[in-house]
Write a protein that holds these residues in place. Sequence first.
Motif, PDB file in Angstrom:
ATOM      1  N   ARG A  18      -1.287  -9.814  14.035  1.00 46.02           N
ATOM      2  CA  ARG A  18      -0.763  -8.459  14.239  1.00 46.02           C
ATOM      3  C   ARG A  18       0.582  -8.490  14.953  1.00 46.02           C
ATOM      4  O   ARG A  18       1.462  -7.695  14.666  1.00 46.02           O
ATOM      5  N   VAL A  19       0.733  -9.417  15.890  1.00 46.61           N
ATOM      6  CA  VAL A  19       2.032  -9.554  16.556  1.00 46.61           C
ATOM      7  C   VAL A  19       3.083  -9.933  15.524  1.00 46.61           C
ATOM      8  O   VAL A  19       4.197  -9.406  15.523  1.00 46.61           O
ATOM      9  N   ASP A  20       2.719 -10.838  14.605  1.00 50.17           N
ATOM     10  CA  ASP A  20       3.637 -11.203  13.528  1.00 50.17           C
ATOM     11  C   ASP A  20       4.011  -9.975  12.713  1.00 50.17           C
ATOM     12  O   ASP A  20       5.166  -9.776  12.348  1.00 50.17           O
ATOM     13  N   ALA A  41      12.676   5.624  10.654  1.00 49.12           N
ATOM     14  CA  ALA A  41      11.555   6.121   9.871  1.00 49.12           C
ATOM     15  C   ALA A  41      11.778   5.822   8.397  1.00 49.12           C
ATOM     16  O   ALA A  41      12.881   5.979   7.884  1.00 49.12           O
ATOM     17  N   GLY A  42      10.739   5.373   7.727  1.00 46.42           N
ATOM     18  CA  GLY A  42      10.818   5.175   6.295  1.00 46.42           C
ATOM     19  C   GLY A  42      11.325   3.805   5.891  1.00 46.42           C
ATOM     20  O   GLY A  42      11.305   3.456   4.733  1.00 46.42           O
ATOM     21  N   HIS A  43      11.774   3.025   6.837  1.00 43.56           N
ATOM     22  CA  HIS A  43      12.213   1.667   6.519  1.00 43.56           C
ATOM     23  C   HIS A  43      11.183   0.681   7.029  1.00 43.56           C
ATOM     24  O   HIS A  43      10.381   0.993   7.876  1.00 43.56           O
ATOM     25  N   GLY A  44      11.264  -0.514   6.515  1.00 45.21           N
ATOM     26  CA  GLY A  44      10.343  -1.544   6.975  1.00 45.21           C
ATOM     27  C   GLY A  44       9.007  -1.425   6.249  1.00 45.21           C
ATOM     28  O   GLY A  44       8.716  -0.434   5.584  1.00 45.21           O
ATOM     29  N   ARG A  45       8.219  -2.447   6.411  1.00 42.05           N
ATOM     30  CA  ARG A  45       6.947  -2.523   5.707  1.00 42.05           C
ATOM     31  C   ARG A  45       5.848  -1.926   6.581  1.00 42.05           C
ATOM     32  O   ARG A  45       5.851  -2.080   7.779  1.00 42.05           O
ATOM     33  N   ALA A  46       4.916  -1.233   5.948  1.00 44.62           N
ATOM     34  CA  ALA A  46       3.798  -0.687   6.712  1.00 44.62           C
ATOM     35  C   ALA A  46       3.014  -1.834   7.348  1.00 44.62           C
ATOM     36  O   ALA A  46       2.814  -2.869   6.720  1.00 44.62           O
ATOM     37  N   VAL A  47       2.585  -1.644   8.564  1.00 43.67           N
ATOM     38  CA  VAL A  47       1.892  -2.711   9.277  1.00 43.67           C
ATOM     39  C   VAL A  47       0.472  -2.893   8.770  1.00 43.67           C
ATOM     40  O   VAL A  47      -0.003  -3.993   8.589  1.00 43.67           O
ATOM     41  N   ASP A  48      -0.164  -1.769   8.486  1.00 46.48           N
ATOM     42  CA  ASP A  48      -1.599  -1.865   8.250  1.00 46.48           C
ATOM     43  C   ASP A  48      -1.918  -2.171   6.789  1.00 46.48           C
ATOM     44  O   ASP A  48      -2.574  -1.409   6.104  1.00 46.48           O
ATOM     45  N   ASP A  49      -1.420  -3.304   6.313  1.00 43.03           N
ATOM     46  CA  ASP A  49      -1.692  -3.661   4.924  1.00 43.03           C
ATOM     47  C   ASP A  49      -2.958  -4.492   4.804  1.00 43.03           C
ATOM     48  O   ASP A  49      -3.381  -4.815   3.710  1.00 43.03           O
ATOM     49  N   GLY A  50      -3.533  -4.860   5.932  1.00 36.63           N
ATOM     50  CA  GLY A  50      -4.765  -5.627   5.909  1.00 36.63           C
ATOM     51  C   GLY A  50      -4.564  -7.035   5.370  1.00 36.63           C
ATOM     52  O   GLY A  50      -5.514  -7.783   5.199  1.00 36.63           O
ATOM     53  N   GLY A  51      -3.328  -7.379   5.081  1.00 36.46           N
ATOM     54  CA  GLY A  51      -3.043  -8.677   4.475  1.00 36.46           C
ATOM     55  C   GLY A  51      -3.250  -9.833   5.449  1.00 36.46           C
ATOM     56  O   GLY A  51      -3.098  -9.692   6.640  1.00 36.46           O
ATOM     57  N   ARG A  52      -3.613 -10.943   4.911  1.00 37.67           N
ATOM     58  CA  ARG A  52      -3.754 -12.159   5.720  1.00 37.67           C
ATOM     59  C   ARG A  52      -2.786 -13.176   5.149  1.00 37.67           C
ATOM     60  O   ARG A  52      -3.077 -13.815   4.148  1.00 37.67           O
ATOM     61  N   ARG A  53      -1.631 -13.272   5.721  1.00 40.11           N
ATOM     62  CA  ARG A  53      -0.619 -14.147   5.140  1.00 40.11           C
ATOM     63  C   ARG A  53      -0.717 -15.552   5.723  1.00 40.11           C
ATOM     64  O   ARG A  53      -1.289 -15.752   6.787  1.00 40.11           O
ATOM     65  N   GLY A  54      -0.150 -16.464   5.002  1.00 42.16           N
ATOM     66  CA  GLY A  54      -0.283 -17.870   5.380  1.00 42.16           C
ATOM     67  C   GLY A  54       0.452 -18.205   6.656  1.00 42.16           C
ATOM     68  O   GLY A  54       1.395 -17.532   7.041  1.00 42.16           O
ATOM     69  N   ALA A  55      -0.012 -19.268   7.295  1.00 42.21           N
ATOM     70  CA  ALA A  55       0.599 -19.670   8.560  1.00 42.21           C
ATOM     71  C   ALA A  55       2.004 -20.216   8.342  1.00 42.21           C
ATOM     72  O   ALA A  55       2.801 -20.249   9.270  1.00 42.21           O
ATOM     73  N   PHE A 116      -6.576  -1.684  14.766  1.00 39.04           N
ATOM     74  CA  PHE A 116      -5.505  -2.686  14.861  1.00 39.04           C
ATOM     75  C   PHE A 116      -4.142  -2.054  14.627  1.00 39.04           C
ATOM     76  O   PHE A 116      -3.155  -2.437  15.268  1.00 39.04           O
ATOM     77  N   ALA A 117      -4.076  -1.071  13.718  1.00 34.81           N
ATOM     78  CA  ALA A 117      -2.799  -0.382  13.503  1.00 34.81           C
ATOM     79  C   ALA A 117      -2.378   0.312  14.795  1.00 34.81           C
ATOM     80  O   ALA A 117      -1.193   0.277  15.181  1.00 34.81           O
ATOM     81  N   ALA A 118      -3.330   0.923  15.469  1.00 32.10           N
ATOM     82  CA  ALA A 118      -3.028   1.605  16.736  1.00 32.10           C
ATOM     83  C   ALA A 118      -2.579   0.591  17.788  1.00 32.10           C
ATOM     84  O   ALA A 118      -1.626   0.837  18.552  1.00 32.10           O
ATOM     85  N   LEU A 140      -4.756   3.790  24.434  1.00 29.84           N
ATOM     86  CA  LEU A 140      -5.190   3.297  23.127  1.00 29.84           C
ATOM     87  C   LEU A 140      -6.632   3.725  22.899  1.00 29.84           C
ATOM     88  O   LEU A 140      -7.521   3.399  23.693  1.00 29.84           O
ATOM     89  N   GLY A 141      -6.860   4.483  21.824  1.00 27.90           N
ATOM     90  CA  GLY A 141      -8.230   4.842  21.447  1.00 27.90           C
ATOM     91  C   GLY A 141      -8.657   4.028  20.240  1.00 27.90           C
ATOM     92  O   GLY A 141      -8.008   3.044  19.881  1.00 27.90           O
ATOM     93  N   TYR A 142      -9.745   4.427  19.592  1.00 24.49           N
ATOM     94  CA  TYR A 142     -10.213   3.693  18.410  1.00 24.49           C
ATOM     95  C   TYR A 142      -9.120   3.673  17.342  1.00 24.49           C
ATOM     96  O   TYR A 142      -8.709   2.602  16.897  1.00 24.49           O
TER      97      TYR A 142
END
Length: 179
Positions: A18-20, A41-55, A116-118, A140-142
Motif C-alpha cells: 500500500r505504501v508503494d 484531482a483526476g490524475h494518477g492511478r486509483a489506489v484501490d485496484d486490489g492489484g498485487r504487483r511483483g516485487a 486499506f484505501a482509507a 481512520l475508520g473502517y
Amino acid sequence: MDRVDEERRAGLVAVRQRVDDVQDVMAGAPGGGRPGGGARAGHGRAVDDGGRRGAGRPRVRGRGLWQAGGTVGGEDAGMAVAALEQEEIADRLHELPGWTLDGDRLARSYRLGSHFAATAMVVHIAQVQEELGHHAELTLGYNTVSLTVNTHSIGGAVTALDFRLAHRVEELAPVHGAH
Ligand SMILES: C[C@H](O)[C@H](O)[C@H]1CNC2=NC(N)=NC(=O)C2=N1
C-alpha cells in the motif's frame, strides 16, 4: 516461523504494498509528493485496484515516503498567521464542498472503498501535512477518514493555513476514490 511471526510478516507485506501504491499515486500526479506541488484531482492511478504487483517493478525515484518532506516546520514556519473572521471562513468554505466549521475547527469526513484505501489516504495526508508543516486531527475508520483542523500556534483558531491543508486534501481525495 510461528503464527505471530507469520502474521507480522503478512501485515508488513500488505503495508509495504500500500505504501508503494501511495508513492506511485504521488509520483504520478503533477507535483504529487513534491514540496510546493499537489496531487491534482483526476490524475494518477486509483489506489484501490486490489492489484498485487511483483516485487521487481521499478521503484519510484526521489524522496522516500518516510523521509521528512518540504522545509523544516513547513514553508510558513515563522510566518505570522491570523485568525480568520467568521465571514471570511464562511466565504472560503463555499469553495470547499463537504467541509464545515465545527466549533473552531474545519472538518470533513470522507468515505472510501475499503479499509486499506482509507489507510492509504491517511498516509498520503500525512505526507502533505509534513510538507506543509501543518497537521490535522485524523481519524481512520473502517472505510472512512475524518479530519478536523485549526491552528494551534495562535491558540486554536481557523487560519489560512487550515484552508490550505483542506484544499490539498481535497486535491488528493479523488485519487483514493474518497468522496
Ligand atoms: C514547528 C511546527 O511547524 C509547528 O509546531 C506546527 C506543526 N503543525 C501544526 N499544525 C496545526 N494544525 N497547527 C499548528 O499551529 C501547527 N504548528
